[in-house]
Design an enzyme around this catalytic site. Structure first.
Site, PDB file in Angstrom:
ATOM      1  N   HIS A  30      36.594  11.743  28.604  1.00  0.00           N
ATOM      2  CA  HIS A  30      35.580  10.818  29.118  1.00  0.00           C
ATOM      3  C   HIS A  30      34.216  11.478  28.971  1.00  0.00           C
ATOM      4  O   HIS A  30      34.080  12.693  29.115  1.00  0.00           O
ATOM      5  CB  HIS A  30      35.859  10.500  30.595  1.00  0.00           C
ATOM      6  CG  HIS A  30      35.073   9.337  31.130  1.00  0.00           C
ATOM      7  ND1 HIS A  30      33.788   9.471  31.576  1.00  0.00           N
ATOM      8  CD2 HIS A  30      35.401   8.023  31.282  1.00  0.00           C
ATOM      9  CE1 HIS A  30      33.348   8.289  31.992  1.00  0.00           C
ATOM     10  NE2 HIS A  30      34.304   7.401  31.818  1.00  0.00           N
ATOM     11  N   ASP A  50      41.059   4.014  31.125  1.00  0.00           N
ATOM     12  CA  ASP A  50      41.234   3.023  30.060  1.00  0.00           C
ATOM     13  C   ASP A  50      42.612   3.120  29.417  1.00  0.00           C
ATOM     14  O   ASP A  50      43.170   2.121  28.971  1.00  0.00           O
ATOM     15  CB  ASP A  50      40.149   3.193  28.986  1.00  0.00           C
ATOM     16  CG  ASP A  50      38.756   2.952  29.540  1.00  0.00           C
ATOM     17  OD1 ASP A  50      38.543   1.897  30.153  1.00  0.00           O
ATOM     18  OD2 ASP A  50      37.889   3.817  29.379  1.00  0.00           O
TER      19      ASP A  50
END
Length: 427
Positions: A305, A362
Site C-alpha cells: 500500500h 483491496d
C-alpha cells in the site's frame, strides 16, 4: 515557546513556525514563505504537504494504524455498525443508544429518490458504467433538493449530509438494476442500511428477498473499512471543489469522479482480475516467481500500500470475513481457493515479508464482493457508497474551518518566456 524551522534562500533567511498535531509528524507552516522569500515549494502529488487541519482520521502507515476520531479501525469494524461509524465521523463522538436510533431513523427515511430521477436513469445507455451513472445522478441531486444547498447554514449542511449518506445505496442499486435490465426496487424502512442495499440490488418484485445475516455483516464491515481514509485523492478533490463554495452534491460528484480512476478506486477489481489470471492454486508458485523477477512486468495486485508500510489494519478484519462469507455461501470456486493459498504463501515468503508486501484491504474486498454476487463494475460504486460519509464529514469540517481558503496550488513553470506574436502569413 513555539518551535521554528529556519529556511535559507540565498541571503534571505526566515523562521517558519512548526505546528504540532495531537499525534503524528510535526508540520512546518510555510503560508508566508512566498511573501518572505519570493519562492514556492515544489511537491508533486502533495506527498509532503498538509493541505488542511483535520480532527477526523489519523493514519500511521509505518505502524499500520488507522484511527477514526481516535478509535482503531479494527475495534470499529469488529464491534460497531456502519451507521454508528457514520455518526462518529459526522459528529465526533460515538452515539448513545437514543442518538443512534434517531440517526438511523433519519437516514432510513431519506433513502428514497425523487421519482423523476428514474427517468434520468433511462437517459443513460444500458451498458453505461455504474460510476458514470453515479457521477451524473449525484450531481443532479442539487437540481432536486434546493432546500439543502446553502452551505453557510449548518442545518442545511446537515440535511444535505444525511441525504447523501441515505440516498447513495439507492443510487448505486438503481445503477446496477438499470445495467441488468431489471426493475428498480424501492427501499424498505424495516431493514438495516446494508440489508436494504442488498435487497435493492439483488431483490426482484416476483419474490421476497431474504437478507443473509452473514453477507449483511460482511458488507457492513466493508463499508466501515472504506468510510474514510484521510486526505486521499478523492477526499482532497471534495475539499478542493468545496473550497470554491460549490454545493455539497456537486462536491461529492467530483469525489466520485476522482475515485473512478483505476489508481484510486479500482484496486480491488485489479486484484480480482489477477486472481482470475492465475486461475488455479497450482499456478501460484509460477506467479510468485514472476512477481520477484524485476525484469517481469507482472505485479501482485492487492499487496502492499502507498501509505501502509506495515500490515494494512483493515486487511486484518477482512481475513476473517472472507472465510465467514465463503462458509455461509458454500463458495466453491478455484479463484477463491487461489486467494486463500496465495495469501498464505505470500505471508510466509521471506521476499514479501522483507519488502512488507502484505495483502491489503483491496485483496480481500474484491474477493468477498465477487462471492456475494457483485460484478466487478460495481466494486468502485460500492467504494463510493461507503466513502460518501467520509467525504461529507471532511466537507463539513472544511466549511466550518475559519482558516479555509479557496484551493489554489502553485506551479513550477517551465514553458516559453514571453515572446512576440507573429502574424499567420509570416510564420
Amino acid at each position: 515557546m513555539t518551535d521554528t524551522a529556519k529556511i535559507t534562500l540565498g541571503d534571505v533567511s526566515v523562521d517558519s513556525p512548526v505546528l504540532k498535531g495531537s499525534v503524528g509528524p510535526d508540520v512546518i507552516d510555510i503560508r508566508k514563505l512566498y511573501a518572505q522569500t519570493g519562492a514556492f515549494t515544489y511537491d508533486p502529488g502533495f506527498t509532503s504537504t498538509a493541505s488542511c487541519e483535520s480532527e477526523i482520521t489519523y493514519i500511521d502507515g509505518d505502524e499500520g494504524v488507522l484511527l477514526h476520531r481516535g478509535y482503531a479501525i479494527g475495534d470499529l469494524a469488529e464491534q460497531s455498525s456502519f451507521m454508528e461509524v457514520c455518526y462518529l465521523l459526522l459528529n465526533g463522538e460515538l452515539p448513545s443508544g437514543d442518538e443512534l436510533a434517531d440517526f438511523d431513523n433519519t437516514i432510513t427515511r431519506h433513502t428514497m429518490l425523487h421519482e423523476q430521477l428514474a427517468t434520468f436513469y433511462r437517459g443513460f445507455r444500458r451498458d453505461a458504467h455504474p460510476m458514470a451513472i453515479m457521477c451524473g445522478v449525484v450531481g443532479a441531486l442539487s437540481a432536486f433538493y434546493h432546500d439543502s444547498t446553502e452551505i453557510h447554514d449548518p442545518r442545511q449542511r446537515m440535511i444535505a449530509s444525511h441525504r447523501l449518506i441515505a440516498k447513495m445505496p439507492t443510487i448505486a442499486a438503481m445503477a446496477y438494476k438499470y445495467s441488468v435490465g431489471q426493475p428498480f426496487v424501492y427501499p424498505r424502512n424495516d431493514l438495516s442500511y446494508t440489508g436494504n442495499f442488498l435487497r435493492m440490488t439483488f431483490g426482484v418484485p416476483a419474490e421476497e428477498y431474504v437478507v443473509n445475516p452473514v453477507v449483511e455483516r460482511a458488507l457492513d464491515r466493508i463499508f466501515i473499512l472504506h468510510a474514510d481514509h484521510e486526505q486521499n485523492a478523492s477526499t482532497s478533490t471534495v475539499r478542493l471543489a468545496g473550497s470554491s463554495g460549490a454545493n455539497p452534491f456537486a462536491c461529492i460528484a467530483a469525489g466520485i469522479a476522482c475515485l473512478w480512476g483505476p489508481a484510486h478506486g479500482g484496486a480491488n477489481e485489479a486484484a480480482l482480475n489477477m486472481l482470475r489470471e492465475i486461475g488455479r492454486p497450482e499456478r501460484i508458485p509460477e506467479y510468485i516467481a514472476r512477481a520477484k523477477d524485476k525484469d517481469d512486468p507482472f505485479r501482485l495486485m492487492g499487496f502492499g500500500h502507498r501509505v501502509y508500510k506495515n500490515y494494512d489494519p483493515r486487511a486484518t478484519v477482512m481475513q476473517k470475513t472472507v472465510r465467514e462469507v465463503f462458509d455461509a455461501l458454500k463458495v466453491n470456486d478455484p479463484v477463491f481457493e487461489v486467494a486463500l493459498q496465495l495469501e498464505e504463501m505470500a505471508l510466509n515468503d521471506p521476499y514479501f515479508v522483507e519488502k512488507k508486501l502484505f495483502p491489503n484491504v483491496d485483496f480481500y474486498s474484491g474477493v468477498i464482493l465477487s462471492a456475494i454476487g457483485f460484478p466487478t463494475t460495481m466494486f468502485t460504486a460500492l467504494f463510493a457508497l461507503a466513502r460518501t460519509v467520509g467525504w461529507v464529514a471532511q466537507w463539513n469540517e472544511m466549511i466550518s474551518d475559519p482558516a479555509q481558503k479557496i484551493g489554489r496550488p502553485r506551479q513550477l513553470y517551465t514553458g516559453p518566456t514571453q515572446r512576440a506574436y507573429v502574424p499567420v502569413d509570416k510564420r
